[in-house]
Design a protein around this motif. Structure first.
Motif, PDB file in Angstrom:
ATOM      1  N   ASN A 196       0.768  -1.311  -0.080  1.00 28.29           N
ATOM      2  CA  ASN A 196       0.182   0.182  -0.166  1.00 28.29           C
ATOM      3  C   ASN A 196       0.969   1.575   0.475  1.00 28.29           C
ATOM      4  O   ASN A 196       0.769   2.057   1.222  1.00 28.29           O
ATOM      5  CB  ASN A 196      -0.981   0.025   1.411  1.00 28.29           C
ATOM      6  N   LEU A 614      -5.531  -3.050  -3.341  1.00 37.67           N
ATOM      7  CA  LEU A 614      -5.359  -1.190  -2.517  1.00 37.67           C
ATOM      8  C   LEU A 614      -6.316  -0.932  -1.845  1.00 37.67           C
ATOM      9  O   LEU A 614      -6.069  -0.961  -0.223  1.00 37.67           O
ATOM     10  CB  LEU A 614      -5.810  -0.708  -3.808  1.00 37.67           C
ATOM     11  N   ASN A 616      -8.564  -3.347   0.685  1.00 40.63           N
ATOM     12  CA  ASN A 616      -8.000  -4.187   0.958  1.00 40.63           C
ATOM     13  C   ASN A 616      -9.656  -5.287   1.680  1.00 40.63           C
ATOM     14  O   ASN A 616     -10.133  -5.245   3.028  1.00 40.63           O
ATOM     15  CB  ASN A 616      -7.906  -3.939   2.544  1.00 40.63           C
TER      16      ASN A 616
END
Length: 617
Positions: A196, A614, A616
């Motif tokens: 991230n 990205l 999650n």
């Protein structure tokens, strides 16, 4: 790097101190004390708060949500918190309570781990024991261990006032929050990883209204309701409004304000606001109580994310649930800067000590994006800062012993402190100060990402200084904007100042104010709970930030932030590297899949999977 600057002292601090001591004595005689005793054991509970699917939440004694606590001004509270987790530490913070040592309380009851106490280890019990002698209003309590309260370890804490300055018929408390799919530690692990690199905050799966969605609250006709609103969320701010009902703001963060009419409210994580609402004369219709995410805080808006939630104010069950209501613009919410304290607390018109804090978000050498005050991202010491202050003798006034990794500032008793926060980040940040309310004396608007920040210019302020500034303990600094706060240092203790977007705190956006430590040493004796939890966790109870009692300026072994990026390796380079790597790995995967004769997802599905990674999800 900015550092604190101190003006000449006024020379009246001994008088100020005497006045506060006398007030404390009078207060002790005046209050009638009732003791409330609670025994709580933490643990995981499987629930389905929003109807989307089962989720592990943190409950007390096998139940979730955890209970709201209601007490009266002057009461004593004893909370025996037992850590029922198998492998996680825990703690409790009483958000907005001063824990004022002037009035007989202890700084050890404030709760943030490695700041005022050692984390409570599995199987251990910690006693939080304090009174509420001089505060009334709306507060809340929550874990202060990592981002733990994300999973529901949060509840309202209301102190009722026997001398309420306005009339109402009934009251209710509403806690709004956000909800994530996975346990907080999994979300945090991904967030703070090289996967991230943009530092995109995790997107919640939902927002909650008193721990659920599409809730219903009941109104009778011709009544006035006091509604206490709390944002107990981890991330997103929320807009709130009631269809076809006027709202009157009467309290923010435990401080009464002049009644102020409002059509739209904005409440960030950590903030509280109490409103009066007059009900209708008839039961002919039910009305929407809307809660709406501030989607400007989201890097990505997934297609299945519900930004708006419709709750029902029910006058009659025959009318059914309310339909979604709409507003013309989000620009017209009530700006807290323009609220006026009911007590007409005058502006602290000068300061003794100014602390300037620049907010930055940058990647370090491990590929993770961190948050910084003045190029320092908070990293917890090996000894709780309070325990260092209590064991350091006269050296307690030297910030060097607390380490260069926590943004430590030492405050003198009685001085007026000014905090200037210049936000060089394109995100909004609700900053919370433990142990105090502060005057909001300047607050700029925001700017778009890519524009220059609006740094505070003391000679050219963005607005006139208010005569009676609003008092808060949590304030929002806008994107690329600034706030200026003032308070008087009359509460000796170790007080955390941090962003209440808990993901940003996990990134290190925090500072520590060490207030009148020599006076604190006279008042504080370590409790058995603190000593036992430190012993269980193998954590020293004396010494500097690394537990060194012999050489207080030897900080060898101090936990510090990772090294910076290699020279020439920019943030954009990291992003490009990440996506190049992702595409390359996908190419290898597709070749392998093709060779095995399976169907390869198309580009649109690839994009969706990368987006999900990205976010999650």
């Amino acid at each position: 790097m900015f550092v604190g600057t101190r003006k000449d002292a006024y020379g009246v601090r001994s008088v100020v101190r005497l006045v506060f001591v006398l007030l404390a004595v009078l207060s002790a005689f005046a209050r009638a004390e009732t003791t409330h005793v609670f025994n709580f054991t933490t643990g995981w509970v499987n629930v389905n708060p929003d109807g989307v699917g089962e989720k592990k939440m943190i409950g007390f004694n096998g139940h979730w949500p955890i209970p709201d606590i209601h007490v009266n001004k002057g009461d004593r509270i004893e909370i025996y918190l037992t850590n029922g987790f198998d492998d996680l530490p825990t703690s409790l913070h009483f958000h907005g309570l001063f824990m004022n040592t002037e009035l007989g309380n202890s700084n050890q009851m404030d709760g943030p781990e490695m700041v005022t106490q050692c984390p409570i280890q599995p199987g251990d019990t910690f006693l939080y024991n304090f009174t509420v002698p001089d505060q009334v209003g709306t507060y809340w309590y929550h874990s202060h261990s990592g981002a733990q309260y994300t999973d529901g370890m949060r509840g309202a804490f209301v102190i009722h006032d026997p001398d309420m300055p306005f009339d109402y018929d009934e009251e209710m408390t509403i806690l709004v929050s956000d909800l994530y799919d996975k346990p907080y530690y999994e979300v945090a692990d991904f967030f703070l990883s090289q996967y991230n690199p943009t530092g995109a905050e995790p997107i919640p799966r939902n927002i909650l209204f008193n721990h659920t969605t599409n809730n219903t609250i009941h109104f009778d006709t011709d009544k006035t309701y006091l509604i206490r609103l709390i944002n107990g969320g981890t991330f997103v701010s929320q807009y709130l409004f009631i269809e076809d009902h006027d709202m009157t703001i009467v309290e923010v963060d435990g401080v009464y304000v002049d009644p102020t009419k409002a059509k739209l409210l904005y409440i960030a994580a950590g903030q509280r606001m109490s409103i009066l609402v007059k009900s209708k004369h008839t039961k002919s219709k039910n009305f929407a109580f809307m809660q709406i995410m501030d989607d400007e805080m989201l890097d990505v808006i997934p297609a299945d994310l519900e930004l708006n939630r419709t709750n029902t104010i029910s006058y009659s069950s025959k009318n059914g649930e309310a339909k979604q209501a709409y507003i013309d613009s989000f620009k017209h919410f009530t700006n807290d800067f323009h609220l006026v304290t009911r007590a007409k607390t005058e502006l602290l018109d000068t300061y003794d000590y100014q602390i300037k804090l620049n907010v930055e978000m940058e990647n370090l050498g491990d590929g993770v994006q961190y948050a910084f005050f003045n190029n320092i991202t908070y990293v917890a010491p090996k000894v709780p800062t309070l325990l260092t202050a209590l064991s350091a003798g006269k050296l307690a006034t030297n910030p060097a012993i607390y380490g260069d990794n926590i943004n430590a500032f030492v405050l003198e008793y009685g001085e007026v402190v000014e905090i200037v926060v210049n936000n060089h980040d394109a995100g909004k940040h609700p900053f919370h100060l433990h142990g105090h309310v502060f005057q909001v004396v300047q607050k700029s608007g925001g700017r778009e990402d890519g524009e220059d920040p609006i740094d505070y210019d003391e000679k050219n302020p963005v607005s006139a200084y208010p005569e009676y500034p609003v008092l808060r303990d949590t304030v929002v600094v806008e994107s690329l904007g600034h706030v200026v706060l003032r308070f008087q240092a009359t509460n000796p203790g170790i007080w955390f100042f941090h962003c209440h977007v808990d993901w940003h705190l996990e990134q290190g956006l925090a500072a520590v104010f060490i207030e009148a430590p020599l006076l604190l040493q006279e008042r504080e004796t370590l409790t058995e709970s603190v000593l036992n939890t430190c012993k269980s966790g193998n954590i020293p109870t004396k010494g500097n930030a690394v537990g060194n009692e012999k050489d207080w300026f030897n900080l060898e072994g101090l936990p510090r932030q990772p090294a910076p990026l290699p020279a020439g390796f920019t943030f954009k380079g990291y992003v490009a590297f990440f996506f190049s790597t992702a595409v390359g790995l996908w190419g290898i995967y597709t070749i392998a899949q093709y060779g095995l004769g399976e169907v390869v997802p198309d580009d649109q599905e690839l994009a969706a999977q990368l987006k999900a990674l990205l976010n999650n999800k």
